[in-house]
Design a protein around this motif. Sequence first.
Motif, PDB file in Angstrom:
ATOM      1  N   GLN A 127       0.824  -1.209   0.000  1.00 20.13           N
ATOM      2  CA  GLN A 127       0.000   0.000   0.000  1.00 20.13           C
ATOM      3  C   GLN A 127       0.858   1.259   0.000  1.00 20.13           C
ATOM      4  O   GLN A 127       1.758   1.410   0.831  1.00 20.13           O
ATOM      5  CB  GLN A 127      -0.926   0.006   1.222  1.00 20.13           C
ATOM      6  N   LEU A 128       0.562   2.150  -0.934  1.00 21.49           N
ATOM      7  CA  LEU A 128       1.304   3.409  -1.020  1.00 21.49           C
ATOM      8  C   LEU A 128       0.981   4.302   0.170  1.00 21.49           C
ATOM      9  O   LEU A 128      -0.151   4.372   0.635  1.00 21.49           O
ATOM     10  CB  LEU A 128       0.940   4.139  -2.319  1.00 21.49           C
ATOM     11  N   THR A 129       2.010   5.027   0.634  1.00 25.63           N
ATOM     12  CA  THR A 129       1.837   5.913   1.788  1.00 25.63           C
ATOM     13  C   THR A 129       2.161   7.366   1.468  1.00 25.63           C
ATOM     14  O   THR A 129       1.886   8.253   2.284  1.00 25.63           O
ATOM     15  CB  THR A 129       2.730   5.465   2.953  1.00 25.63           C
ATOM     16  N   ALA A 130       2.784   7.637   0.320  1.00 29.32           N
ATOM     17  CA  ALA A 130       3.127   9.013  -0.042  1.00 29.32           C
ATOM     18  C   ALA A 130       1.851   9.840  -0.177  1.00 29.32           C
ATOM     19  O   ALA A 130       0.758   9.305  -0.403  1.00 29.32           O
ATOM     20  CB  ALA A 130       3.929   9.037  -1.337  1.00 29.32           C
ATOM     21  N   SER A 131       1.987  11.158  -0.065  1.00 32.68           N
ATOM     22  CA  SER A 131       0.808  12.032  -0.004  1.00 32.68           C
ATOM     23  C   SER A 131       0.658  12.941  -1.219  1.00 32.68           C
ATOM     24  O   SER A 131      -0.234  13.788  -1.242  1.00 32.68           O
ATOM     25  CB  SER A 131       0.854  12.882   1.264  1.00 32.68           C
ATOM     26  N   ASN A 132       1.518  12.797  -2.227  1.00 35.28           N
ATOM     27  CA  ASN A 132       1.384  13.604  -3.431  1.00 35.28           C
ATOM     28  C   ASN A 132       1.592  12.719  -4.652  1.00 35.28           C
ATOM     29  O   ASN A 132       2.112  11.608  -4.553  1.00 35.28           O
ATOM     30  CB  ASN A 132       2.378  14.770  -3.431  1.00 35.28           C
ATOM     31  N   PHE A 133       1.175  13.216  -5.803  1.00 30.21           N
ATOM     32  CA  PHE A 133       1.169  12.409  -7.016  1.00 30.21           C
ATOM     33  C   PHE A 133       2.554  11.877  -7.351  1.00 30.21           C
ATOM     34  O   PHE A 133       2.734  10.666  -7.558  1.00 30.21           O
ATOM     35  CB  PHE A 133       0.621  13.232  -8.179  1.00 30.21           C
ATOM     36  N   HIS A 134       3.542  12.748  -7.416  1.00 32.16           N
ATOM     37  CA  HIS A 134       4.893  12.322  -7.775  1.00 32.16           C
ATOM     38  C   HIS A 134       5.421  11.297  -6.778  1.00 32.16           C
ATOM     39  O   HIS A 134       5.998  10.278  -7.168  1.00 32.16           O
ATOM     40  CB  HIS A 134       5.833  13.529  -7.829  1.00 32.16           C
ATOM     41  N   GLY A 135       5.203  11.562  -5.492  1.00 29.43           N
ATOM     42  CA  GLY A 135       5.696  10.648  -4.466  1.00 29.43           C
ATOM     43  C   GLY A 135       5.040   9.279  -4.557  1.00 29.43           C
ATOM     44  O   GLY A 135       5.709   8.247  -4.407  1.00 29.43           O
TER      45      GLY A 135
END
Length: 211
Positions: free
Chosen positions: A57-65
């Motif tokens: 599961q992805l945890t980054a908070s912006n599109f690029h991240g």
Amino acid sequence: MALYLDSAIASEAEIAKRMGWVKGITTNPTLLAQSDTPPEKTLKKLVTLTNGPLYYQLTASNFHGMVQEGKKAFEIIGEQTILKIPATPLGFEVVAQLSPQITCSVTAIYSASQAAVAKEAGAKIAIAYVNRATRLLGDGIALVRDMASILADSNVEILAASIKSPQEATASLQAGAHHLTLPLAMLQAMATHELSHTTVEEFAQNGIGLI
């Protein structure tokens, strides 16, 4: 149909592998935090303990991240990767970006309309938190049923998570879920019934076999 282990603990994955009928592993940030090794090392270990999918599961908070994190997960896990991407407007954008290259699921779906968007964005799996939806919305099984209606005749499959009993597990499948992900104790409970043990004991006492 597939039953998955919902855990990031290597020892539990080893037990599930020995069972022979558990088809993959799902993780999330909370489960990875319970492991005694860093996430990258945990994922590298888990992928050796299953021949099936390993969900991250992805945890980054912006599109690029999020895009970069998804690509990093794929570098670690390889072809067994299924990304779990949150059912948010941003998450759907990430699914549309990554799904042509990496298998994507959409997690934390709480409405049939989100399942429809997940399909259009290119996700292959739509994840419903059944018990949590029951607590927050009133009927998690109805959510699965509504999702199944929306996704009928598509190539998107429903994965039911947040299952708290064997009865809830079977109700989810009856409502249209294609797969279940369960903690180890729940997988063991699914395979167990006291009457089965009693019946086996009766055969052992009254019958004979090759050994």
